[in-house]
Design an enzyme around this catalytic site. Structure first.
Site, PDB file in Angstrom:
ATOM      1  N   ALA A 244       0.850  -1.204   0.000  1.00 15.23           N
ATOM      2  CA  ALA A 244       0.000   0.000   0.000  1.00 15.23           C
ATOM      3  C   ALA A 244       0.885   1.253   0.000  1.00 15.23           C
ATOM      4  O   ALA A 244       1.212   1.790  -1.070  1.00 15.23           O
ATOM      5  CB  ALA A 244      -0.946  -0.024   1.187  1.00 15.23           C
ATOM      6  N   ARG A 245       1.295   1.680   1.173  1.00 19.24           N
ATOM      7  CA  ARG A 245       2.202   2.832   1.317  1.00 19.24           C
ATOM      8  C   ARG A 245       3.132   2.541   2.480  1.00 19.24           C
ATOM      9  O   ARG A 245       2.710   1.953   3.484  1.00 19.24           O
ATOM     10  CB  ARG A 245       1.418   4.118   1.603  1.00 19.24           C
ATOM     11  N   GLU A 274      11.038   6.367   0.350  1.00 14.44           N
ATOM     12  CA  GLU A 274      11.374   6.028  -1.041  1.00 14.44           C
ATOM     13  C   GLU A 274      11.840   7.306  -1.736  1.00 14.44           C
ATOM     14  O   GLU A 274      11.276   8.382  -1.480  1.00 14.44           O
ATOM     15  CB  GLU A 274      10.136   5.483  -1.763  1.00 14.44           C
ATOM     16  N   HIS A 292       8.630  -1.113  -5.138  1.00 14.18           N
ATOM     17  CA  HIS A 292       7.387  -0.420  -5.522  1.00 14.18           C
ATOM     18  C   HIS A 292       6.996  -0.718  -6.978  1.00 14.18           C
ATOM     19  O   HIS A 292       6.866   0.197  -7.805  1.00 14.18           O
ATOM     20  CB  HIS A 292       7.534   1.092  -5.298  1.00 14.18           C
ATOM     21  N   GLY A 294       4.215  -2.669  -7.761  1.00 15.13           N
ATOM     22  CA  GLY A 294       2.860  -3.223  -7.788  1.00 15.13           C
ATOM     23  C   GLY A 294       2.135  -2.989  -9.105  1.00 15.13           C
ATOM     24  O   GLY A 294       1.475  -3.873  -9.642  1.00 15.13           O
TER      25      GLY A 294
HETATM   26  P1  NAD Z   1      -9.235   2.307  -2.656  1.00 17.38           P
HETATM   27  O1  NAD Z   1      -9.524   3.724  -2.358  1.00 17.38           O
HETATM   28  O2  NAD Z   1     -10.022   1.630  -3.727  1.00 17.38           O
HETATM   29  O3  NAD Z   1      -9.357   1.414  -1.334  1.00 17.38           O
HETATM   30  C1  NAD Z   1      -8.850   1.815  -0.112  1.00 17.38           C
HETATM   31  C2  NAD Z   1      -9.832   1.356   0.950  1.00 17.38           C
HETATM   32  O4  NAD Z   1      -9.262   1.605   2.222  1.00 17.38           O
HETATM   33  C3  NAD Z   1     -11.176   2.100   0.904  1.00 17.38           C
HETATM   34  O5  NAD Z   1     -12.242   1.166   0.745  1.00 17.38           O
HETATM   35  C4  NAD Z   1     -11.255   2.819   2.246  1.00 17.38           C
HETATM   36  O6  NAD Z   1     -12.566   2.838   2.760  1.00 17.38           O
HETATM   37  C5  NAD Z   1     -10.331   1.975   3.105  1.00 17.38           C
HETATM   38  N1  NAD Z   1      -9.764   2.661   4.244  1.00 17.38           N
HETATM   39  C6  NAD Z   1      -9.469   3.964   4.381  1.00 17.38           C
HETATM   40  N2  NAD Z   1      -8.929   4.180   5.594  1.00 17.38           N
HETATM   41  C7  NAD Z   1      -8.891   2.987   6.219  1.00 17.38           C
HETATM   42  C8  NAD Z   1      -8.438   2.557   7.489  1.00 17.38           C
HETATM   43  N3  NAD Z   1      -7.908   3.407   8.379  1.00 17.38           N
HETATM   44  N4  NAD Z   1      -8.551   1.255   7.806  1.00 17.38           N
HETATM   45  C9  NAD Z   1      -9.071   0.361   6.917  1.00 17.38           C
HETATM   46  N5  NAD Z   1      -9.523   0.712   5.710  1.00 17.38           N
HETATM   47  C10 NAD Z   1      -9.421   2.012   5.363  1.00 17.38           C
HETATM   48  O7  NAD Z   1      -7.649   2.258  -2.981  1.00 17.38           O
HETATM   49  P2  NAD Z   1      -6.883   1.134  -3.789  1.00 17.38           P
HETATM   50  O8  NAD Z   1      -6.852   1.489  -5.233  1.00 17.38           O
HETATM   51  O9  NAD Z   1      -7.375  -0.208  -3.391  1.00 17.38           O
HETATM   52  O10 NAD Z   1      -5.394   1.360  -3.224  1.00 17.38           O
HETATM   53  C11 NAD Z   1      -5.046   0.918  -1.926  1.00 17.38           C
HETATM   54  C12 NAD Z   1      -3.593   1.279  -1.612  1.00 17.38           C
HETATM   55  O11 NAD Z   1      -2.715   0.700  -2.575  1.00 17.38           O
HETATM   56  C13 NAD Z   1      -3.289   2.774  -1.625  1.00 17.38           C
HETATM   57  O12 NAD Z   1      -2.439   3.070  -0.532  1.00 17.38           O
HETATM   58  C14 NAD Z   1      -2.494   2.972  -2.879  1.00 17.38           C
HETATM   59  O13 NAD Z   1      -1.630   4.057  -2.800  1.00 17.38           O
HETATM   60  C15 NAD Z   1      -1.731   1.650  -2.953  1.00 17.38           C
HETATM   61  N6  NAD Z   1      -1.215   1.316  -4.278  1.00 17.38           N
HETATM   62  C16 NAD Z   1       0.022   0.737  -4.354  1.00 17.38           C
HETATM   63  C17 NAD Z   1       0.558   0.393  -5.588  1.00 17.38           C
HETATM   64  C18 NAD Z   1       1.894  -0.261  -5.695  1.00 17.38           C
HETATM   65  O14 NAD Z   1       2.544  -0.123  -6.710  1.00 17.38           O
HETATM   66  N7  NAD Z   1       2.326  -0.996  -4.696  1.00 17.38           N
HETATM   67  C19 NAD Z   1      -0.163   0.656  -6.765  1.00 17.38           C
HETATM   68  C20 NAD Z   1      -1.420   1.225  -6.655  1.00 17.38           C
HETATM   69  C21 NAD Z   1      -1.941   1.555  -5.396  1.00 17.38           C
END
Ligand code: NAD
Length: 318
Positions: A244-245, A274, A292, A294
């Site tokens: 995620a982050r 990063e 990173h 993903g």
């Molecule tokens: P999304 O917005 O579709 O889903 C995130 C979910 O987290 C939402 O449903 C929200 O309600 C929930 N949420 C918010 N705060 C929360 C908390 N404190 N506890 C539990 N749930 C909570 O986002 P997504 O597209 O699924 O992306 C998720 C993560 O993946 C983000 O951090 C994004 O930056 C990361 N990401 C990483 C890569 C990578 O290359 N590794 C690529 C894309 C996205």
């Protein structure tokens, strides 16, 4: 009209924009030279991934800018509200890479269950002389089937990951304070199977999961979602993936939990600081690491490029 794709753009995106009559520049301009370059070339659209920062200085000093586009989800490298207040359109492609991130998570789950990360490090140097020792070292692997995966953050990527996990015979618990229940549609061969998952509270997830995967955005207050009190609730030997982050898990507490055996293995695609993650995180035992990547698949980059191009073309046609 000039579009600067400073962190690259897929051919699908470049071609769609060129066909619509735009000039697409894919040269990488150093952060320090961006303002001068944008002004000298009257760039109206800047496209970035996570590397290039589009902060107040650029927004204030580059009056030609009409669109800032982020290929991907997180926009922490862009001063989004500030840009929007100044009338600049800020776009991203939230859904384009979800499938790819979920597949990387599955790769890490299989990897940490069978010590593949460590075996890959040691086989080239010791495989010829210590084959039997290594075989013994990696003998206590575990299957994913029948184990419980806890998904923290049940949005796009969390749901894709859940589908793969269910398809592999895992049990699922999910925590998302904003989603009480989600129906996942899983395509298997030519059949569609709908499975409704009721989300649970964080404590239940932490206590019951054999594996935990993080899929939350970075909280506004930048406080980690997982730190010592949460580690304390987890099962002994739990395995964790974070794609995620970086800051959603406290890295100091993670190091402690890995070193004292509370966490059996961890897989990290994202890091605090990063592109220079901490060396003590990178050298942690029982850890599978990727830089990173993903969203870094051809398919995701194609979808990102096409989606950005569509949004830009749409803006200029209005
Ligand atoms: P999304 O917005 O579709 O889903 C995130 C979910 O987290 C939402 O449903 C929200 O309600 C929930 N949420 C918010 N705060 C929360 C908390 N404190 N506890 C539990 N749930 C909570 O986002 P997504 O597209 O699924 O992306 C998720 C993560 O993946 C983000 O951090 C994004 O930056 C990361 N990401 C990483 C890569 C990578 O290359 N590794 C690529 C894309 C996205």
């Amino acid at each position: 009209m000039n579009i600067l794709a400073n962190d690259g753009l897929s051919n699908s995106g470049i071609n769609a924009l060129k066909d619509a009559g735009f000039n697409v520049i894919t040269d990488k301009v150093e952060q320090a030279n961006l303002i001068e370059y944008i002004n000298a070339n009257s760039v109206e659209v800047i496209l970035v991934r996570s590397a290039t920062q589009v902060r107040k200085d650029i927004i204030d000093q580059c009056s030609s800018l009409k669109i800032i586009g982020r290929g991907g989800v997180g926009m922490d490298n862009i001063d989004v509200d500030y840009a929007r207040d100044k009338g600049i359109l800020v776009i991203n492609t939230p859904a384009a890479s979800s499938q790819s991130v979920a597949e990387l998570v599955m790769a890490h789950l299989f990897n940490i269950s069978r010590f593949v990360y460590d075996s890959n490090r040691n086989m080239p140097t010791e495989g010829n002389t210590s084959f039997k020792l290594l075989k013994k070292k990696y003998a206590k692997g575990s299957e994913l089937r029948g184990k419980t995966l806890g998904v923290i953050g049940f949005g796009r990527i969390g749901q894709f990951t859940a589908k793969y996990a269910l398809g592999n015979g895992m049990n699922l618990v999910a925590f998302d304070p904003f989603l009480p229940e989600v129906t996942l549609s899983i395509d298997i061969a030519d059949k569609k199977v709908d499975i409704t998952i009721k989300t649970t509270d964080l404590e239940t997830l932490l206590k019951n999961s054999d594996y935990i995967s993080m899929h939350v955005p970075m909280p506004a207050d930048k406080k980690p979602i997982i730190s010592k009190p949460e580690f304390d609730l987890m099962k002994e030997g739990v395995k964790i993936v974070n794609a995620a982050r970086g800051g959603v898990i406290d890295e100091d507490d993670l190091i402690e939990a890995v070193n004292n055996g509370k966490v059996g293995a961890v897989a990290l695609d994202v890091f605090v600081g990063e592109p220079q993650p901490r060396l003590d995180v990178l050298s942690l035992q029982n850890t599978s690491l990727t830089p990173h990547i993903g969203a870094a698949t051809t398919e995701a980059q194609d979808r990102i490029g096409t989606e950005l191009a569509e949004k830009i073309i749409d803006f200029y046609q209005k």
